[in-house]
Motif scaffolding. Structure first.
Motif, mmCIF file in Angstrom:
data_model
loop_
_atom_site.group_PDB
_atom_site.id
_atom_site.type_symbol
_atom_site.label_atom_id
_atom_site.label_comp_id
_atom_site.label_asym_id
_atom_site.label_seq_id
_atom_site.Cartn_x
_atom_site.Cartn_y
_atom_site.Cartn_z
ATOM 1 N N GLY A 260 -6.681 70.275 71.972
ATOM 2 C CA GLY A 260 -5.902 71.159 72.826
ATOM 3 C C GLY A 260 -4.578 71.465 72.174
ATOM 4 O O GLY A 260 -3.800 70.547 71.886
ATOM 5 N N ALA A 261 -4.314 72.755 71.942
ATOM 6 C CA ALA A 261 -3.110 73.161 71.219
ATOM 7 C C ALA A 261 -1.850 72.861 72.025
ATOM 8 O O ALA A 261 -1.628 73.461 73.078
ATOM 9 N N GLN A 262 -1.065 71.897 71.563
ATOM 10 C CA GLN A 262 0.224 71.529 72.166
ATOM 11 C C GLN A 262 0.113 71.277 73.662
ATOM 12 O O GLN A 262 1.001 71.634 74.428
ATOM 13 N N LYS A 263 -0.994 70.666 74.044
ATOM 14 C CA LYS A 263 -1.222 70.374 75.464
ATOM 15 C C LYS A 263 -0.506 69.082 75.860
ATOM 16 O O LYS A 263 -0.533 68.091 75.131
ATOM 17 N N ASP A 264 0.108 69.138 77.046
ATOM 18 C CA ASP A 264 0.891 67.995 77.503
ATOM 19 C C ASP A 264 0.489 67.476 78.873
ATOM 20 O O ASP A 264 0.873 66.370 79.252
ATOM 21 N N TYR A 265 -0.276 68.272 79.633
ATOM 22 C CA TYR A 265 -0.564 67.902 81.005
ATOM 23 C C TYR A 265 -2.062 67.974 81.298
ATOM 24 O O TYR A 265 -2.797 68.714 80.669
ATOM 25 N N ARG A 266 -2.456 67.194 82.299
ATOM 26 C CA ARG A 266 -3.838 67.193 82.771
ATOM 27 C C ARG A 266 -4.802 66.947 81.631
ATOM 28 O O ARG A 266 -5.867 67.575 81.545
ATOM 29 N N LEU A 267 -4.488 66.030 80.787
ATOM 30 C CA LEU A 267 -5.225 65.820 79.549
ATOM 31 C C LEU A 267 -6.516 65.053 79.752
ATOM 32 O O LEU A 267 -7.253 64.843 78.797
ATOM 33 N N THR A 268 -6.793 64.634 80.984
ATOM 34 C CA THR A 268 -8.069 63.993 81.262
ATOM 35 C C THR A 268 -9.119 65.007 81.725
ATOM 36 O O THR A 268 -10.251 64.633 82.001
ATOM 37 N N PHE A 269 -8.726 66.268 81.803
ATOM 38 C CA PHE A 269 -9.629 67.317 82.277
ATOM 39 C C PHE A 269 -10.208 68.101 81.102
ATOM 40 O O PHE A 269 -9.491 68.537 80.208
ATOM 41 N N THR A 270 -11.512 68.339 81.145
ATOM 42 C CA THR A 270 -12.166 69.040 80.039
ATOM 43 C C THR A 270 -11.620 70.451 79.861
ATOM 44 O O THR A 270 -11.496 70.935 78.731
ATOM 45 N N ARG A 271 -11.253 71.116 80.942
ATOM 46 C CA ARG A 271 -10.859 72.522 80.857
ATOM 47 C C ARG A 271 -9.543 72.732 80.129
ATOM 48 O O ARG A 271 -9.207 73.847 79.749
ATOM 49 N N VAL A 272 -8.795 71.658 79.909
ATOM 50 C CA VAL A 272 -7.512 71.770 79.208
ATOM 51 C C VAL A 272 -7.701 71.997 77.710
ATOM 52 O O VAL A 272 -6.863 72.607 77.056
ATOM 53 N N TYR A 273 -8.811 71.570 77.187
ATOM 54 C CA TYR A 273 -9.018 71.575 75.738
ATOM 55 C C TYR A 273 -9.595 72.897 75.255
ATOM 56 O O TYR A 273 -10.415 73.518 75.919
#
Length: 125
Positions: A99-112
């Protein structure tokens, strides 16, 4: 575009260990939060662990705490999942995700943003 290729899966006995690797293409690997997920037959894909892009902070699912360790080597564009004390219930296809520079809700598949093809882990009893 990022391509992810997992390796290291296989058949292991209860109590054994495996180290999964996920090699990423591209020059911006260090800007991606990396996650590991797994999916057992007939079940939804579930979160295993992630490692943040900016500070290498890690977080684990309850079942992984104390047994699994996620790490990354930005020089090699690779993220690892060391799995110890494996149990039959750990049997699943394991996927890495970026996930590009992702910081939140990182346990969710849709974030990636990107996913690998998966590697099979089978733990025999």
């Amino acid at each position: 575009q990022v391509q992810l290729v997992e390796s290291g899966g296989g058949l292991v006995q209860t109590g054994g260990s495996l180290r999964l690797s996920c090699a990423a293409s591209g020059r911006t690997f260090s800007t991606y939060t990396m996650g590991w997920f797994r999916q057992a037959p007939g079940k939804e894909r579930e979160f295993v662990a992630f490692i943040k892009w900016d500070n290498d902070n890690t977080y684990y699912a309850d079942f992984a705490k104390g047994r699994f360790t996620i790490s990354r080597d930005n020089a090699k564009n690779t993220v690892y999942l060391q799995m110890n004390s494996l149990k039959p219930e750990d049997t699943a296809v394991y996927y890495c995700a970026a996930g590009a520079q992702k910081d939140y809700r990182l346990t969710f598949t849709r974030v990636y943003d990107y996913w690998g093809q998966g590697t099979q882990v089978t733990v025999s009893s």
